[in-house]
Motif scaffolding. Structure first.
Motif, PDB file in Angstrom:
ATOM      1  N   UNK A  44       0.888  -1.145  -0.054  1.00 19.65           N
ATOM      2  CA  UNK A  44      -0.093  -0.006   0.066  1.00 19.65           C
ATOM      3  C   UNK A  44       1.016   1.293  -0.252  1.00 19.65           C
ATOM      4  N   UNK A  45       1.983   1.327   0.756  1.00 14.76           N
ATOM      5  CA  UNK A  45       2.862   2.375   0.815  1.00 14.76           C
ATOM      6  C   UNK A  45       3.487   2.900  -0.393  1.00 14.76           C
ATOM      7  N   UNK A  46       4.019   1.675  -1.186  1.00 10.31           N
ATOM      8  CA  UNK A  46       4.462   1.710  -2.535  1.00 10.31           C
ATOM      9  C   UNK A  46       3.434   2.416  -3.437  1.00 10.31           C
ATOM     10  N   UNK A  48       0.708   4.172  -2.787  1.00 15.88           N
ATOM     11  CA  UNK A  48       0.258   5.435  -2.371  1.00 15.88           C
ATOM     12  C   UNK A  48       1.421   6.743  -2.640  1.00 15.88           C
ATOM     13  N   UNK A  49       2.922   6.313  -2.296  1.00 12.62           N
ATOM     14  CA  UNK A  49       3.805   7.020  -2.453  1.00 12.62           C
ATOM     15  C   UNK A  49       3.968   7.443  -4.085  1.00 12.62           C
TER      16      UNK A  49
ATOM     17  N   UNK B  17       3.932  -5.224   2.296  1.00 13.83           N
ATOM     18  CA  UNK B  17       3.104  -6.452   2.164  1.00 13.83           C
ATOM     19  C   UNK B  17       3.861  -7.589   1.035  1.00 13.83           C
ATOM     20  N   UNK B  50       0.052   8.463   5.235  1.00  8.15           N
ATOM     21  CA  UNK B  50      -0.214   8.915   3.861  1.00  8.15           C
ATOM     22  C   UNK B  50      -1.656   9.332   3.386  1.00  8.15           C
ATOM     23  N   UNK B  75       9.746   3.609   1.046  1.00  7.25           N
ATOM     24  CA  UNK B  75       8.661   4.251   1.198  1.00  7.25           C
ATOM     25  C   UNK B  75       8.040   5.055   2.445  1.00  7.25           C
TER      26      UNK B  75
END
Lengths: 136, 141
Positions: A44-46, A48-49, B17, B50, B75
């Protein structure tokens, strides 16, 4: 089936509560054990960034999100990044059906917590099989 | 007389993940919170950060924050830098266990082995060492 033809399952993996861990574990179980040929996950972070490659991976295939808390960060973020969210799963909804079970902590699950994870993963699997191949 | 500000340290894990490094970053961060510095550290939920969480972004602006990333996409560090300014320290799990291992398949906590536990311990130690440097710097302020 190439990776980009797989349904994307994206959990919040929230760090602060057990429900975040449960979202993550249910996702991993689904994509590695229950339907690895039809589903995969994306960080998710990848996504959203703002990574272009990650955005492309959600651009053409159905997405399922699973969130640990009512903030629904995964569902909102995936939609904001252009994903077609077919269903927003909520860990708390399933936990409520297992009344009295103490699922564990944000670090480790109890046996009861794993039972709930198995239940969530089965629901994710059913939805994956329903939407796989639909495209957008 | 002014009172000393109570300094909490933020530890932000990517919790990725898709790869083993994400699992290691998550579990090492939890170990810091649960066992090593439970009263001095807090974690910030990266998805909420985020998604626009103002409380989370303000915390990372005002308090020392350590980013813990599983792979070199970094990230967590990049997100903090974008919304809250420079991080106080950054740990890359892939630097500690190697790129190939860190980018290997994601791991369920159900399948943890003794080898994985060593990776978690190594990462926890690296976070702890950064914490020690930062707390000393705070004490001389």
């Amino acid at each position: 089936m190439s990776n980009n033809s797989k349904v994307k399952i994206i959990p919040c993996s929230g760090m602060g509560k057990v429900y975040g861990l449960m979202s993550r574990e249910a996702t991993l179980q689904t994509v590695t054990k229950l339907c690895p040929e039809q589903a995969e996950t994306i960080c998710l972070a990848y996504l959203v960034t703002g990574d272009k490659e990650a955005k492309m991976r959600i651009a053409e295939q159905p997405c399922l999100t699973i969130d640990g808390c009512p903030m629904l960060c995964a569902a909102k973020s995936v939609a904001a990044m252009g994903g077609d969210v077919k269903e927003r799963f909520k860990v708390l909804d399933v936990v409520k059906e297992h009344r009295g079970v103490q699922p564990g902590t944000a670090t480790a699950l109890t046996e009861g917590g794993w039972t709930i994870v198995d239940d969530i993963a089965a629901r994710l699997e059913a939805k994956v099989r329903e939407v796989a191949g639909e495209g957008r | 007389m002014s009172e000393a500000r109570e300094v909490k340290f933020g530890v932000v894990s990517c919790s990725g993940e898709e790869c083993l490094g994400g699992t290691i970053s998550r579990l090492a961060t939890r170990k810091i919170m649960d066992e090593i510095q439970p009263d001095k550290t807090v974690t910030i939920c990266l998805p909420l950060f985020l998604a626009g969480g103002q409380e989370e972004r303000t915390f990372a602006k005002e308090f020392p924050t350590i980013a813990v990333d599983g792979c070199n996409k970094a990230c967590a560090r990049r997100a903090i830098e974008k919304y809250s300014g420079a991080v106080s320290a950054a740990i890359l799990v892939s630097d500690l266990i190697g790129d190939e291992m860190a980018e290997g398949p994601a791991l369920s906590t159900r399948d943890l082995t003794a080898e994985h536990q060593k990776m978690i311990d190594k990462t926890t130690l690296a976070i702890s060492e950064e914490y020690d440097v930062l707390i000393k710097a705070e004490q001389v302020k």
